[in-house]
Design a protein around this motif. Structure first.
Motif, mmCIF file in Angstrom:
data_model
loop_
_atom_site.group_PDB
_atom_site.id
_atom_site.type_symbol
_atom_site.label_atom_id
_atom_site.label_comp_id
_atom_site.label_asym_id
_atom_site.label_seq_id
_atom_site.Cartn_x
_atom_site.Cartn_y
_atom_site.Cartn_z
ATOM 1 N N ALA A 115 -21.690 30.208 26.674
ATOM 2 C CA ALA A 115 -22.719 29.167 26.604
ATOM 3 C C ALA A 115 -22.875 28.641 25.182
ATOM 4 O O ALA A 115 -22.940 27.427 24.954
ATOM 5 N N THR A 116 -22.933 29.540 24.204
ATOM 6 C CA THR A 116 -23.207 29.105 22.832
ATOM 7 C C THR A 116 -21.964 28.602 22.110
ATOM 8 O O THR A 116 -22.062 27.706 21.265
ATOM 9 N N SER A 117 -20.802 29.132 22.431
ATOM 10 C CA SER A 117 -19.591 28.763 21.691
ATOM 11 C C SER A 117 -18.860 27.567 22.282
ATOM 12 O O SER A 117 -18.195 26.830 21.561
ATOM 13 N N LEU A 118 -18.966 27.376 23.588
ATOM 14 C CA LEU A 118 -18.170 26.333 24.235
ATOM 15 C C LEU A 118 -19.009 25.316 25.001
ATOM 16 O O LEU A 118 -18.671 24.138 25.048
ATOM 17 N N LEU A 119 -20.125 25.759 25.582
ATOM 18 C CA LEU A 119 -20.880 24.894 26.487
ATOM 19 C C LEU A 119 -22.109 24.270 25.836
ATOM 20 O O LEU A 119 -23.023 23.829 26.545
ATOM 21 N N GLU A 120 -22.146 24.244 24.538
ATOM 22 C CA GLU A 120 -23.156 23.483 23.780
ATOM 23 C C GLU A 120 -24.585 23.944 24.041
ATOM 24 O O GLU A 120 -25.527 23.159 23.934
ATOM 25 N N PHE A 121 -24.752 25.210 24.382
ATOM 26 C CA PHE A 121 -26.080 25.786 24.483
ATOM 27 C C PHE A 121 -26.513 26.173 23.069
ATOM 28 O O PHE A 121 -25.945 27.090 22.472
ATOM 29 N N ALA A 122 -27.487 25.452 22.528
ATOM 30 C CA ALA A 122 -27.864 25.665 21.131
ATOM 31 C C ALA A 122 -28.303 27.101 20.898
ATOM 32 O O ALA A 122 -29.182 27.614 21.596
ATOM 33 N N PRO A 123 -27.697 27.788 19.933
ATOM 34 C CA PRO A 123 -28.085 29.183 19.677
ATOM 35 C C PRO A 123 -29.578 29.351 19.411
ATOM 36 O O PRO A 123 -30.140 30.404 19.713
ATOM 37 N N ARG A 124 -30.233 28.325 18.843
ATOM 38 C CA ARG A 124 -31.673 28.447 18.584
ATOM 39 C C ARG A 124 -32.449 28.669 19.882
ATOM 40 O O ARG A 124 -33.480 29.339 19.879
ATOM 41 N N ARG A 125 -31.944 28.102 20.989
ATOM 42 C CA ARG A 125 -32.599 28.345 22.279
ATOM 43 C C ARG A 125 -32.503 29.824 22.650
ATOM 44 O O ARG A 125 -33.452 30.402 23.182
ATOM 45 N N LEU A 126 -31.347 30.384 22.385
ATOM 46 C CA LEU A 126 -31.144 31.802 22.673
ATOM 47 C C LEU A 126 -32.059 32.664 21.797
ATOM 48 O O LEU A 126 -32.727 33.586 22.286
ATOM 49 N N PHE A 127 -32.110 32.367 20.507
ATOM 50 C CA PHE A 127 -32.923 33.170 19.593
ATOM 51 C C PHE A 127 -34.424 32.970 19.866
ATOM 52 O O PHE A 127 -35.216 33.897 19.679
ATOM 53 N N HIS A 128 -34.795 31.778 20.313
ATOM 54 C CA HIS A 128 -36.181 31.519 20.731
ATOM 55 C C HIS A 128 -36.551 32.447 21.892
ATOM 56 O O HIS A 128 -37.642 33.041 21.915
ATOM 57 N N LYS A 129 -35.654 32.578 22.839
ATOM 58 C CA LYS A 129 -35.873 33.459 23.986
ATOM 59 C C LYS A 129 -35.906 34.925 23.537
ATOM 60 O O LYS A 129 -36.741 35.717 24.011
ATOM 61 N N LEU A 130 -35.039 35.283 22.620
ATOM 62 C CA LEU A 130 -34.989 36.669 22.134
ATOM 63 C C LEU A 130 -36.272 37.063 21.404
ATOM 64 O O LEU A 130 -36.607 38.243 21.327
#
Length: 1000
Positions: free
Chosen positions: A284-299
């Motif tokens: 998701a983060t490396s290829l599918l343009e899921f912004a890592p900030r969204r992931l870290f926000h969830k974390l």
């Protein structure tokens, strides 16, 4: 020397052949009969075997009978394919070199067992006698052979032009290079000789090409190493988080990136992607343009949804995303990574349903000439090795793939094969040689490839995609990798696999190995590699630093979903009165639709019994405007929705006719078996059609498929009907994890309708109950709170209804598409009521100004003897109010009609909608019965089943102002839904009915 190379390079096929192949073998040299019969075209095959060609032999395995043909809306099949036949000169060459032909076929058949596809080298390989040239009497390595009609050999690594001749030694070297190195192929199990011939020619042409340009090598480096940097970053910053990283299987990134590139270049516009948890965050983060900030926000413990949205969210490993990737194709490629539950492989049928719905939407809007099956939309399904073998839904979904009303033009399956399932090794996880073997049930070709060799992975993907693109059928890529850590990063795998993990820990990572390769060939320096790794690490750090300022956006309710509303925290401010949606239709329009529904095409001759007992009675009922039965009401609802511009799809086992021979939405010609769906001749928009999809004998996969259709089709009425209500048992995973909770977890609405025939009629423990109590347990409908004003705005996650009249059923189906939202509708449907004369409706009850009623008052009470009272209000005589739901009402009403004055003291009130619980409507009705002292819930289900447990606290909350409480009359608790002893059943049923009127 070549003979020795061949022997050393082709290990493992004889044991494989003995353990795996079930073909009957001839007595000639151990060659199996099927190999002898399937060389070349049909005539060539039988000539090779020394047999006469049978009559009517065809290489098409598409349809055995042309039943439900192309004239039926939604009937979409993959194209037939006929490979060029061998000419006479080629046949002669094959006959003159028959032993060599047998050897080449053996490589095609068993070469995969000798291939080096295991990066850990733990797979036991055995010497193969099947691909040893001596077995076929071939000993002269210098003999020159004409290749025409036997084998395609490229002139060089840069050219695919075929050579005219080659020595036996060169041929063996070529076969080993193609079939027994880092990639293995299985395709000789495919029945069609044309397809086998095409695959062999394509593999032998494309696999020997070695040249991969520097730009592609740089892309491989970026995909592999960036994924590893992500995992290292996560380990350093979030070491206690179970992220299910991709370490050991980074080649998955290479495979998917290349697959996306190829599909985009071929004009595919949308890839529908389903996958399990492993590697999901990397992808998701490396290829599918899921912004890592969204992931870290969830974390950081935050919600993935904006404030005010009524949503529970989901865990990290279930994140999903829509991305638009530019690969230089005609359009940007939309990759839709679907949300998934933790139930492995449950997303497979959902993916197939989404892809089908998207494809049909394009088909309806572009026409068939511009949109062939599978050319614009492609389903890509990722699997784990243990789950692909162990989960039955895999087989069920594969069984859907080639069916005319379920296929989407071929799925690409990628098995990320870690060679272990949690802690279970392969020998305990499956009874087959390969994890991919289940794919042979649909004759899918299988490509095994070593995940340590990313450039080989590229070629394997090219072969797989070329097959799917050519034949529009499923193909399987078995990406053999390993798992660097345990099931998750906090798990210790050496407790159970010490030797495997000794090997894993002693070896370099896949990205590191490829980086060393790039340094060795001069593409990059070590300093350049480390600089890129540091850059990617810093990019993640920057994203993490701004995660606190990230404000989530709602990505749903756009495009075709715009205009529909999400659930909000303040329900009363966001949703209309869910109980009162006007769904009536002009009577003249209903009559016209009803007449169309039983007017088959002149080219179709229906069964004479249908003419007498179905067509003519329906026309008479429509003319009278009374006696409208359930099947007619359903046809009127479907037809009127088609006229309104909606599509309708109904699927399930035998839905065209109906389990109880009641529907007959399609007519089958008694002379030709051609099929006609009369409602599709209504004057409607092009996309407004009724698709009648008789499914295979599956519930899990089919319900998952229809859920996928529903979340992609906001303008369509999507219905799944169980043969009997309790058949939904085998689809419980879809019900729990998608249907009931998909909206609150992922903010994806579904208007799917489940029709579940229900009712106790002496059928025994099975086929009687739809397990209504389970659906009610899944409802998030709150219990009324004392002192809080009642409202009709309770917007539960689903509706569970138990309608008692055809008109109510009519309104429910129409209501699904007339609301401002989409929610699942569970209809506890009729069985015996389908033909019960008392359970009919009038056209007036479906006319303009009418709607579904969640509560039905006792309209027959005033007609009973002694129903009058001094006040003139027949309700004043009532001292017992019996609440009932479903068909049991008619049995109670029939018994009451036999009573004298006592009957008028009992009111029978029907609760038609169980959730959302109609608290306000029921409270208003209770107030109309001032003299009631006895409140009863009466059901034919057992006390631990049915609606009783659900309605008890809710009705008691409404009875508090009346100083009353609910009393139960029904069967005692039982482990089974009902007894299977007919005499006991009849006695119980009679007792319940009598108890409802005792003591008056």
């Amino acid at each position: 020397m070549l003979a020795n190379v061949t022997k050393n390079n082709i290990k493992a096929a004889s044991k494989y052949a003995r353990a795996y192949s079930s073909r009957v073998r001839s007595s000639v040299g151990g060659l199996d009969c099927s190999s002898a019969l399937r060389v070349g075209t049909s005539s060539g095959r039988f000539l090779k075997a020394g047999l006469s060609k049978p009559q009517n032999v065809t290489t098409s395995y598409n349809n055995v009978r042309e039943y439900h043909m192309e004239t039926t809306y939604g009937y979409r099949v993959y194209p037939d394919y006929e490979h060029t036949s061998y000419n006479q000169e080629q046949l002669k060459n094959r006959q003159e070199n028959s032993n060599l032909v047998r050897l080449i076929d053996a490589f095609r058949d068993f070469g995969h067992a000798a291939s080096q596809v295991d990066p850990l080298g733990i797979h036991r390989r055995h010497v193969s006698i099947n691909i040893e040239h001596e077995r076929y009497g071939i000993t002269d390595m210098d003999k020159v052979v004409k290749l025409d009609g036997i084998l395609h050999m490229n002139k060089s690594e840069e050219s695919t032009e075929p050579r005219e001749t080659a020595t036996i030694g060169e041929i063996l070297e070529y076969l080993n290079k193609v079939y027994a190195e880092k990639t293995g192929f299985e395709f000789m199990h495919i029945p069609s000789g044309s397809i086998r011939k095409w695959i062999a020619n394509h593999v032998e042409t494309e696999m020997p090409k070695k040249k991969i340009d520097k730009a592609r090598r740089q892309r491989i480096f970026e995909l592999l190493s960036k994924s590893e940097v992500f995992d290292h970053f996560m380990q350093k910053k979030y070491g206690q988080v179970k992220r299910y990283g991709l370490e050991g299987a980074e080649s998955m990134m290479v495979a998917l990136d290349h697959l996306f590139k190829l599909s985009s270049e071929r004009g595919v516009e949308n890839v529908v992607l389903s996958m399990p948890h492993r590697g999901r965050l990397n992808l998701a983060t490396s290829l599918l343009e899921f912004a890592p900030r969204r992931l870290f926000h969830k974390l950081a413990g935050n919600s993935e949804f904006p404030p005010g949205i009524k949503a529970s969210g989901d865990v990290l490993s279930h994140i999903f995303n829509d991305s638009y990737l530019d690969y230089g194709g005609p359009n940007k490629l939309q990759v839709s990574l679907l949300p998934n539950p933790s139930h492995l492989e449950a997303a497979n049928p959902v993916s197939l349903g989404v892809a089908r719905a998207k494809q049909m939407y394009l088909y309806n809007n572009i026409t068939d000439e511009g949109c062939k099956l599978g050319d614009r939309v492609m389903s890509v399904q990722l699997h784990g090795d243990a789950a692909f073998t162990g989960q039955g839904v895999v087989m069920e979904t594969l069984g859907l793939s080639n069916l005319p009303h379920f296929g989407s033009g071929g799925s690409v399956h990628v098995i990320v094969n870690n060679q272990i399932g949690y802690t279970t090794p392969a020998q305990n996880a499956r009874s087959t040689v390969y994890t991919s073997d289940v794919g042979k049930m649909i004759n899918a070709p299988i490509v095994h490839v070593n995940g340590d060799s990313p450039e080989e992975v590229l070629r394997a993907v090219e072969i797989a995609f070329a097959y799917r693109d050519k034949f529009r059928r499923d193909v399987i890529l078995d990406l053999v990798t390993f798992r660097r850590w345990g099931h998750n990063e906090l798990d210790e795998p050496s407790f159970t696999q010490p030797l495997m993990y000794n090997k894993i820990r002693a070896r370099k990572s896949v990205p590191k190995l490829y980086e060393e390769h790039l340094v060795a060939i001069g593409d990059m320096t070590e300093a350049e590699i480390e600089a890129k790794r540091a850059e990617w690490f810093e990019d993640l750090e920057k994203e993490r630093s701004v995660a606190g300022q990230y404000v989530p956006e709602l990505d749903a309710f756009k495009g075709r979903w715009s205009g529909l509303k999400p659930p909000m925290e303040n329900e009363s401010a966001s949703v209309e009165d869910v109980s009162e949606v006007m769904t009536g239709v002009e009577k003249e329009e209903l009559i016209k639709i009803g007449e169309y529904s039983v007017s088959p095409s002149p080219a179709v001759e229906p069964h004479p019994r249908l003419t007498k007992f179905h067509i003519q009675p329906r026309l008479a009922k429509l003319k009278r405007g009374t006696g409208i039965d359930w099947a007619t009401a359903e046809a009127l609802a479907m037809g009127s929705l088609l006229k309104d511009g909606h599509a309708v799809r109904i699927s399930g086992q035998d839905v065209g006719r109906g389990t109880f021979s009641q529907r007959h939405a399609m007519f089958v010609c008694q002379k030709t078996e051609a099929v006609d769906v009369p409602l599709n001749r209504l004057d409607t928009p092009p996309e407004s059609k009724l698709e009648v999809a008789n499914s295979h004998l599956s519930e899990y996969a089919v319900l998952g498929f229809e859920y996928g259709v529903s979340i992609s089709s906001p303008n369509a009425l999507v219905i799944w009907e169980a043969q009997f209500g309790d058949f939904n048992n085998t689809a419980q995973v879809i019900i729990d994890t998608y249907l009931a909770s998909g909206e609150t977890k992922w903010m994806r609405q579904s208007g799917l309708v489940m029709l579940l025939p229900h009712g106790y009629d002496g059928a025994g423990p099975e086929h009687s109950s739809s397990r209504t109590e389970r659906f009610l347990q899944l409802s998030d409908d709150p219990i009324p709170t004392p002192g809080v004003p009642l409202t009709n705005n309770i917007n539960a996650n689903m509706s569970v209804v138990f309608p008692t009249t055809p008109a109510q059923y009519f309104h429910l189906l129409r209501r699904q598409l007339k609301r401002e939202f989409r929610r699942p509708l569970i209809i506890v449907g009729p069985k015996t009521l389908l033909r019960l004369s008392a359970a009919t409706s009038t056209l007036e009850e479906m006319a303009v100004g009418t709607s579904f009623k969640p509560v039905l008052d006792d309209k027959d009470l005033m007609l009973l003897p002694s129903s009058s009272s001094t006040s003139g209000n027949y309700r004043d005589n009532v001292t017992r109010l019996v609440l009932v739901s479903g068909k049991f009402y008619y049995e109670l009403a029939a018994h009451r009609a036999k009573l004298q004055s006592a009957g008028s003291k009992v009111a029978l009130v029907r609760l038609e909608e169980l959730t959302p619980f109609p608290a306000k409507q029921l409270a208003d009705l209770l107030a109309k019965y001032p003299n009631v002292t006895d409140y009863v819930w009466c059901q034919e289900e057992t006390q631990n089943a049915g609606a009783y447990s659900f309605v008890l606290p809710r009705i008691n909350a409404l009875l508090a102002p009346h100083q009353g409480s609910l009393r139960y009359i029904g069967r005692n608790p039982l482990a089974a839904p009902v007894t299977g002893i007919s005499s006991v059943y009849k006695n119980e049923q009679s007792q319940i009915i009598s108890q409802a009127f005792e003591g008056l």
